[in-house]
Design a protein around this motif. Structure first.
Motif, mmCIF file in Angstrom:
data_model
loop_
_atom_site.group_PDB
_atom_site.id
_atom_site.type_symbol
_atom_site.label_atom_id
_atom_site.label_comp_id
_atom_site.label_asym_id
_atom_site.label_seq_id
_atom_site.Cartn_x
_atom_site.Cartn_y
_atom_site.Cartn_z
ATOM 1 N N GLU A 151 0.826 -1.208 0.000
ATOM 2 C CA GLU A 151 0.000 0.000 0.000
ATOM 3 C C GLU A 151 0.862 1.259 0.000
ATOM 4 O O GLU A 151 0.595 2.221 -0.727
ATOM 5 C CB GLU A 151 -0.919 0.013 1.234
ATOM 6 N N PHE A 370 -6.421 0.935 -4.161
ATOM 7 C CA PHE A 370 -7.660 0.284 -3.688
ATOM 8 C C PHE A 370 -7.498 -1.230 -3.649
ATOM 9 O O PHE A 370 -7.833 -1.886 -2.651
ATOM 10 C CB PHE A 370 -8.826 0.665 -4.605
ATOM 11 N N VAL A 371 -6.957 -1.789 -4.722
ATOM 12 C CA VAL A 371 -6.825 -3.249 -4.817
ATOM 13 C C VAL A 371 -5.824 -3.778 -3.798
ATOM 14 O O VAL A 371 -6.073 -4.799 -3.144
ATOM 15 C CB VAL A 371 -6.418 -3.663 -6.253
ATOM 16 N N THR A 372 -4.679 -3.090 -3.634
ATOM 17 C CA THR A 372 -3.675 -3.574 -2.689
ATOM 18 C C THR A 372 -4.168 -3.484 -1.250
ATOM 19 O O THR A 372 -3.873 -4.353 -0.425
ATOM 20 C CB THR A 372 -2.358 -2.783 -2.815
ATOM 21 N N ILE A 373 -4.932 -2.449 -0.923
ATOM 22 C CA ILE A 373 -5.447 -2.294 0.450
ATOM 23 C C ILE A 373 -6.500 -3.353 0.761
ATOM 24 O O ILE A 373 -6.500 -3.972 1.834
ATOM 25 C CB ILE A 373 -6.025 -0.876 0.647
ATOM 26 N N TRP A 374 -7.410 -3.604 -0.191
ATOM 27 C CA TRP A 374 -8.541 -4.492 0.068
ATOM 28 C C TRP A 374 -8.261 -5.950 -0.247
ATOM 29 O O TRP A 374 -8.827 -6.846 0.383
ATOM 30 C CB TRP A 374 -9.766 -4.027 -0.706
ATOM 31 N N TYR A 375 -7.400 -6.219 -1.235
ATOM 32 C CA TYR A 375 -7.238 -7.601 -1.691
ATOM 33 C C TYR A 375 -5.813 -8.131 -1.567
ATOM 34 O O TYR A 375 -5.597 -9.329 -1.725
ATOM 35 C CB TYR A 375 -7.688 -7.726 -3.159
ATOM 36 N N GLY A 379 -4.867 -9.780 -5.187
ATOM 37 C CA GLY A 379 -5.584 -8.757 -5.943
ATOM 38 C C GLY A 379 -4.684 -8.048 -6.945
ATOM 39 O O GLY A 379 -5.105 -7.770 -8.068
#
Length: 446
Positions: A151, A370-375, A379
């Motif tokens: 992130e 967004f993808v690294t934080i959530w998945y 992801g």
């Protein structure tokens, strides 16, 4: 006055406007009185900036997957992809030298607005997709070497704009020197890793010869399509046709013919170097993973973590991370230049390089963050694959105009592409379009 160029303007809807990358246009002198080697050296550089696009993190992922799954068998596909790239990039140099236009300017001057504006939008989407891949690759590189969380690494990539700004102020030769130095570091890193992996060189040589299994084995065919589809990048075609014009090669027909010869040699040698790197990734994956029964390695982070125990030295994964980080930094420079060429060429809109860079990078960072934080890692791997699909779908919208322009006597004059070259290019364009359709169908069908 460029008499040859003014004659060729009659083949275009609009007259030629301001030169591509006007601040560095013809800024590098080419001596007509020096030796052949000296003139060739003056043209060395643009090809290596182009070669960077053939080593992005998407290429790494497909080469890792191909090597770990099928050993050396897909080296033939990497070779075929490279031959296609050599033909297309030679056409970019031909278009630039013959018409004095980059590909974006040529589209603007050849097509009505209802065609050129959508082409501009598609080119911008391709550059953003490229930038997302660079953000992810650089963030993974920072994570692998320094342990920086993905992130935070994604946000740090925004700072690379200052590298670009500094290099461009020093002169275009410094930009090229930066790229070539990092390419050298990448080559050394992979050279050491392959030495440690000790591949079966007989199998490597056989791998460069195609087999029927590539077509008959559905899994192998899918990976082959991935390697082919992710090799030629749309932004590279715009980039090359712009940066070739940084050379002050003269205006007469003999001077332009000579410039075309040297520019083609430059890009061909550089793309052979790119093949060496891509083949090295596949060979490393085959020697380190396939030979030990690990046939499902496709993620960059996973490959990094497995290298130390398999190769027996702690430095191996560090070298992998350094090479990946260098690729990310290199791609940053070339994507910035391609973005300038596309925006100025299609819209005649000029922005300061750092403003253009911040806008593009901000758009790329949002989905990547967004993808690294959530998945997390999984992801980012999925997002990387998605960017390759997007790039593949954009490619034909750059390839077909390029082939059309360079095959036109009215637009190219005496430097029109020979019939054999145009025929080969049309075949490549159709093959790429067909592969991309299949890639899209496979992606939609899961």
């Amino acid at each position: 006055m460029d008499v040859l160029g003014s004659k060729q303007d009659s083949g275009w809807r609009n007259k030629r406007g301001e030169a591509s990358l006007s601040d560095v246009h013809r800024s590098i002198n080419v001596s007509q009185s020096g030796s052949r080697w000296r003139r060739l050296a003056a043209f060395a550089g643009p090809g290596y900036l182009v070669a960077v696009g053939y080593m992005d993190p998407g290429n790494w992922a497909t080469s890792l997957a191909g090597g770990s799954k099928f050993g050396y068998a897909l080296l033939a596909v990497a070779l075929l992809s490279n031959l296609m790239a050599i033909v297309l990039q030679s056409l970019c140099a031909r278009l630039a030298i013959a018409s004095g236009r980059d590909l974006a300017q040529a589209c603007r001057d050849a097509f009505p607005k209802w065609v050129s504006i959508p082409l501009w939008a598609l080119a911008e989407i391709a550059i953003i997709a490229t930038d997302i891949a660079e953000v992810i690759g650089t963030a993974i590189g920072l994570n692998l070497i320094f342990g920086i969380p993905l992130e935070l690494g994604v946000l740090i990539t925004a700072l690379d704009v200052f590298i670009i700004l500094y290099l461009q102020k020093m002169g275009f030769r410094w930009v090229e020197a930066f790229i070539i130095t990092l390419l050298g570091v990448i080559a050394v890193c992979f050279g050491i890793q392959i030495f440690l992996a000790d591949p079966q060189w007989g199998g490597v040589i056989r791998g460069f010869f195609p087999t029927t299994e590539i077509v008959t084995n559905p899994e192998m065919l899918y990976l082959a399509l991935g390697i082919l589809g992710a090799t030629v990048m749309p932004h590279n075609l715009y980039l090359h046709s712009g940066i070739v014009q940084t050379r002050n090669y003269g205006h007469t027909l003999p001077e332009k013919k000579q410039a075309l010869t040297y520019a083609t040699i430059d890009s061909t040698v550089a793309l052979c170097f790119a093949l060496l790197i891509n083949a090295s990734i596949l060979i490393l994956a085959a020697a380190a993973f396939n030979s030990t029964g690990r046939t499902e390695v496709a993620e960059l982070g996973e490959a990094h973590s497995l290298l130390a125990p398999l190769l027996g030295l702690a430095i191996a994964p560090t070298l992998f991370g350094i090479a990946l980080l260098c690729c990310g930094l290199n791609s940053t420079v070339t994507a910035t230049l391609a973005g300038q060429i596309v925006m100025e060429g299609f819209l005649k809109m000029k922005l300061q390089p750092w403003i253009r860079r911040l806008i593009t990078r901000a758009i790329a960072i949002i989905p990547a963050a967004f993808v690294t934080i959530w998945y997390g890692d999984a992801g980012t791997a999925e997002l990387l694959i998605l960017t390759q699909v997007v790039l593949s779908l954009q490619l034909s919208f750059a390839v077909f105009p390029l082939v059309m322009f360079t095959a036109s006597k009215a637009k190219m004059g005496e430097l029109v592409a020979p019939i054999w070259l145009s025929g080969t290019a049309w075949l490549i364009a159709v093959v790429i379009a067909g592969l991309n359709v299949k890639l899209l169908v496979d992606f939609v069908s899961g």
